[in-house]
Design a protein around this motif. Structure first.
Motif, PDB file in Angstrom:
ATOM      1  N   ALA A 134      -7.190   8.920  -5.096  1.00  0.00           N
ATOM      2  CA  ALA A 134      -8.249   8.435  -4.101  1.00  0.00           C
ATOM      3  C   ALA A 134      -7.922   6.964  -3.785  1.00  0.00           C
ATOM      4  O   ALA A 134      -7.932   6.573  -2.601  1.00  0.00           O
ATOM      5  CB  ALA A 134      -9.328   8.676  -4.437  1.00  0.00           C
ATOM      6  N   ASP A 135      -7.382   6.153  -4.815  1.00  0.00           N
ATOM      7  CA  ASP A 135      -7.333   4.625  -4.605  1.00  0.00           C
ATOM      8  C   ASP A 135      -5.931   4.173  -3.982  1.00  0.00           C
ATOM      9  O   ASP A 135      -5.920   3.119  -3.358  1.00  0.00           O
ATOM     10  CB  ASP A 135      -7.426   3.940  -5.760  1.00  0.00           C
ATOM     11  CG  ASP A 135      -8.654   4.035  -6.381  1.00  0.00           C
ATOM     12  OD1 ASP A 135      -9.549   4.265  -5.551  1.00  0.00           O
ATOM     13  OD2 ASP A 135      -9.019   3.676  -7.754  1.00  0.00           O
ATOM     14  N   ALA A 136      -4.892   5.302  -3.854  1.00  0.00           N
ATOM     15  CA  ALA A 136      -3.774   4.719  -3.299  1.00  0.00           C
ATOM     16  C   ALA A 136      -3.899   4.807  -1.803  1.00  0.00           C
ATOM     17  O   ALA A 136      -4.489   5.345  -1.169  1.00  0.00           O
ATOM     18  CB  ALA A 136      -2.672   5.976  -3.811  1.00  0.00           C
ATOM     19  N   GLU A 137      -2.779   3.983  -1.132  1.00  0.00           N
ATOM     20  CA  GLU A 137      -2.780   4.133   0.220  1.00  0.00           C
ATOM     21  C   GLU A 137      -2.249   5.273   0.769  1.00  0.00           C
ATOM     22  O   GLU A 137      -1.116   5.914   0.110  1.00  0.00           O
ATOM     23  CB  GLU A 137      -1.921   2.997   0.941  1.00  0.00           C
ATOM     24  CG  GLU A 137      -1.859   2.913   2.302  1.00  0.00           C
ATOM     25  CD  GLU A 137      -0.977   1.800   2.649  1.00  0.00           C
ATOM     26  OE1 GLU A 137       0.052   1.745   3.548  1.00  0.00           O
ATOM     27  OE2 GLU A 137      -1.556   0.698   2.521  1.00  0.00           O
ATOM     28  N   PRO A 138      -2.957   6.119   1.583  1.00  0.00           N
ATOM     29  CA  PRO A 138      -2.341   7.431   2.233  1.00  0.00           C
ATOM     30  C   PRO A 138      -1.052   7.115   2.934  1.00  0.00           C
ATOM     31  O   PRO A 138      -0.689   6.097   3.201  1.00  0.00           O
ATOM     32  CB  PRO A 138      -3.562   7.780   3.087  1.00  0.00           C
ATOM     33  CG  PRO A 138      -4.059   6.571   3.691  1.00  0.00           C
ATOM     34  CD  PRO A 138      -3.959   5.645   2.557  1.00  0.00           C
ATOM     35  N   HIS A 139      -0.444   8.342   2.836  1.00  0.00           N
ATOM     36  CA  HIS A 139       0.815   8.361   3.733  1.00  0.00           C
ATOM     37  C   HIS A 139       0.629   8.928   4.871  1.00  0.00           C
ATOM     38  O   HIS A 139       0.307  10.268   4.971  1.00  0.00           O
ATOM     39  CB  HIS A 139       1.785   9.540   2.759  1.00  0.00           C
ATOM     40  CG  HIS A 139       3.253   9.728   3.524  1.00  0.00           C
ATOM     41  ND1 HIS A 139       4.190   8.605   3.229  1.00  0.00           N
ATOM     42  CD2 HIS A 139       3.795  10.522   4.427  1.00  0.00           C
ATOM     43  CE1 HIS A 139       5.200   9.193   3.839  1.00  0.00           C
ATOM     44  NE2 HIS A 139       5.007  10.111   4.669  1.00  0.00           N
ATOM     45  N   VAL A 140       0.755   8.152   5.815  1.00  0.00           N
ATOM     46  CA  VAL A 140       0.352   8.346   7.492  1.00  0.00           C
ATOM     47  C   VAL A 140       1.597   8.260   8.123  1.00  0.00           C
ATOM     48  O   VAL A 140       2.173   7.341   8.185  1.00  0.00           O
ATOM     49  CB  VAL A 140      -0.835   7.339   7.715  1.00  0.00           C
ATOM     50  CG1 VAL A 140      -0.970   7.556   9.190  1.00  0.00           C
ATOM     51  CG2 VAL A 140      -2.194   7.611   6.977  1.00  0.00           C
ATOM     52  N   THR A 141       1.478   9.338   9.190  1.00  0.00           N
ATOM     53  CA  THR A 141       2.402   9.472  10.112  1.00  0.00           C
ATOM     54  C   THR A 141       1.945   9.027  11.579  1.00  0.00           C
ATOM     55  O   THR A 141       0.639   9.167  11.666  1.00  0.00           O
ATOM     56  CB  THR A 141       3.339  10.449  10.172  1.00  0.00           C
ATOM     57  OG1 THR A 141       2.751  11.768  10.459  1.00  0.00           O
ATOM     58  CG2 THR A 141       4.010  10.648   8.697  1.00  0.00           C
ATOM     59  N   LEU A 142       2.549   8.921  12.417  1.00  0.00           N
ATOM     60  CA  LEU A 142       2.064   8.935  13.985  1.00  0.00           C
ATOM     61  C   LEU A 142       1.566  10.173  14.182  1.00  0.00           C
ATOM     62  O   LEU A 142       0.468  10.419  15.041  1.00  0.00           O
ATOM     63  CB  LEU A 142       3.099   8.639  15.060  1.00  0.00           C
ATOM     64  CG  LEU A 142       2.689   8.564  16.399  1.00  0.00           C
ATOM     65  CD1 LEU A 142       1.618   7.644  16.611  1.00  0.00           C
ATOM     66  CD2 LEU A 142       3.846   8.237  17.440  1.00  0.00           C
ATOM     67  N   ASP A 143       2.199  11.661  13.794  1.00  0.00           N
ATOM     68  CA  ASP A 143       1.862  12.617  13.873  1.00  0.00           C
ATOM     69  C   ASP A 143       0.590  12.977  13.268  1.00  0.00           C
ATOM     70  O   ASP A 143      -0.449  13.730  13.819  1.00  0.00           O
ATOM     71  CB  ASP A 143       2.795  13.740  13.302  1.00  0.00           C
ATOM     72  CG  ASP A 143       4.012  13.978  14.525  1.00  0.00           C
ATOM     73  OD1 ASP A 143       3.879  13.525  15.597  1.00  0.00           O
ATOM     74  OD2 ASP A 143       4.968  14.511  14.005  1.00  0.00           O
ATOM     75  N   THR A 144       0.173  12.478  12.087  1.00  0.00           N
ATOM     76  CA  THR A 144      -1.037  12.465  11.463  1.00  0.00           C
ATOM     77  C   THR A 144      -2.218  12.040  12.217  1.00  0.00           C
ATOM     78  O   THR A 144      -3.252  12.778  12.291  1.00  0.00           O
ATOM     79  CB  THR A 144      -1.119  11.838  10.247  1.00  0.00           C
ATOM     80  OG1 THR A 144       0.160  11.810   9.480  1.00  0.00           O
ATOM     81  CG2 THR A 144      -2.331  11.833   9.447  1.00  0.00           C
TER      82      THR A 144
END
Length: 273
Positions: A134-144
């Protein structure tokens, strides 16, 4: 999508222990020595899948109830995670010790970013694993982010989605030294709060239904994406204008600090005149 790595003996068993405690959709990605095996969606694939036929670069098997399996080539770990991010809330990654994702190291296995160490699976505190995830930065893409605004309850009033992506360029001018990487640090808590404020204020505009801002942190290599702005609006005019204002306000108002590493030097950009 939150990502957690697990390496060492019993990695798969730990994933099976952790997965039921995660909210939302969970994907398991297994990296095999020399390449990937198969990506397992929702921890379940058809055992009858025979892999990729000769002469094909990828193969998918999809059952009537939506269970699927896949095999192919030419995909990196980053590619696979990018594919999964818009549809899954969590990814459990085994066999990949060299990533920057928080990793559970079992049996003395080494990893780049060890969050938890334990000798055996039974020694692992599941609550500690969930906290690290939960504490980690999420893996985010433009499609997300595009999928996120499409799911808005206000989407029925919107006829346009406009986006902006900022990326690491190799050079600004022909005579400039080549940039190898940019490293970003956020003023913890303040940066996120400020981005949420900008989103809310932009959404008060007539015809603007949703606004999402996201800025990555850490070291990013040339060609990698840095920042995204996504706007859901009634018409293209409002969408384009709000995207432009969104990135300008993010750069002007959000405390994010940039360190540039070139072939010649390494420096904090805000220290330069």
């Amino acid at each position: 999508m939150q990502v957690l790595g697990v390496v060492g003996p019993g990695a798969l068993a730990l994933c099976e222990r952790v997965a039921p405690h995660l909210d939302g959709r969970v994907a398991l990605v297994e990296q095999q020595p020399g390449g990937f095996g198969q990506s397992q969606a929702d921890m379940s694939v058809r055992s009858s899948f025979q892999g990729r036929p000769d002469g094909t670069d990828a193969a998918y098997e999809i059952s009537g109830d939506g269970v699927w399996a896949a095999a192919g080539e030419g995909r990196s770990l980053e590619d696979v995670l990018d594919d999964l991010a818009p549809q899954y809330d969590h990814a459990l990654l085994t066999g990949a010790p060299d990533t920057t994702f928080p990793t559970v190291a079992l049996g003395g296995e080494e990893a780049e970013n060890v969050a938890i160490e334990a000798e055996t699976v039974d020694d692992v505190d599941v609550e500690a694993v969930l906290d690290a995830l939960a504490d980690a930065e999420p893996h985010v893409t433009l499609d997300t982010l595009v999928e996120q605004v499409k799911a808005s309850p206000r989407a029925g009033r919107a006829g346009a989605i406009a986006t902006f992506t900022g990326r690491v360029r190799a050079k600004d001018g022909e005579d400039d030294p080549e940039t190898l990487r940019l490293t970003f640090e956020k003023y913890e808590g303040v940066a996120e709060e400020r981005m949420r404020t900008i989103e809310s204020e932009l959404m008060e505009r007539e015809g603007v239904e949703e606004v999402v801002l996201f800025h990555r942190t850490g070291a990013l290599e040339t060609g990698e994406d840095i920042v995204f702005v996504v706007v859901l609006a009634g018409h293209r005019e409002e969408a384009f204008e709000t995207v432009s204002d969104g990135i300008n306000r993010l750069k002007d108002e959000v405390p994010i600090f940039k360190r540039e590493t070139t072939v010649e030097e390494d420096f904090w950009v805000h220290d330069r005149p």
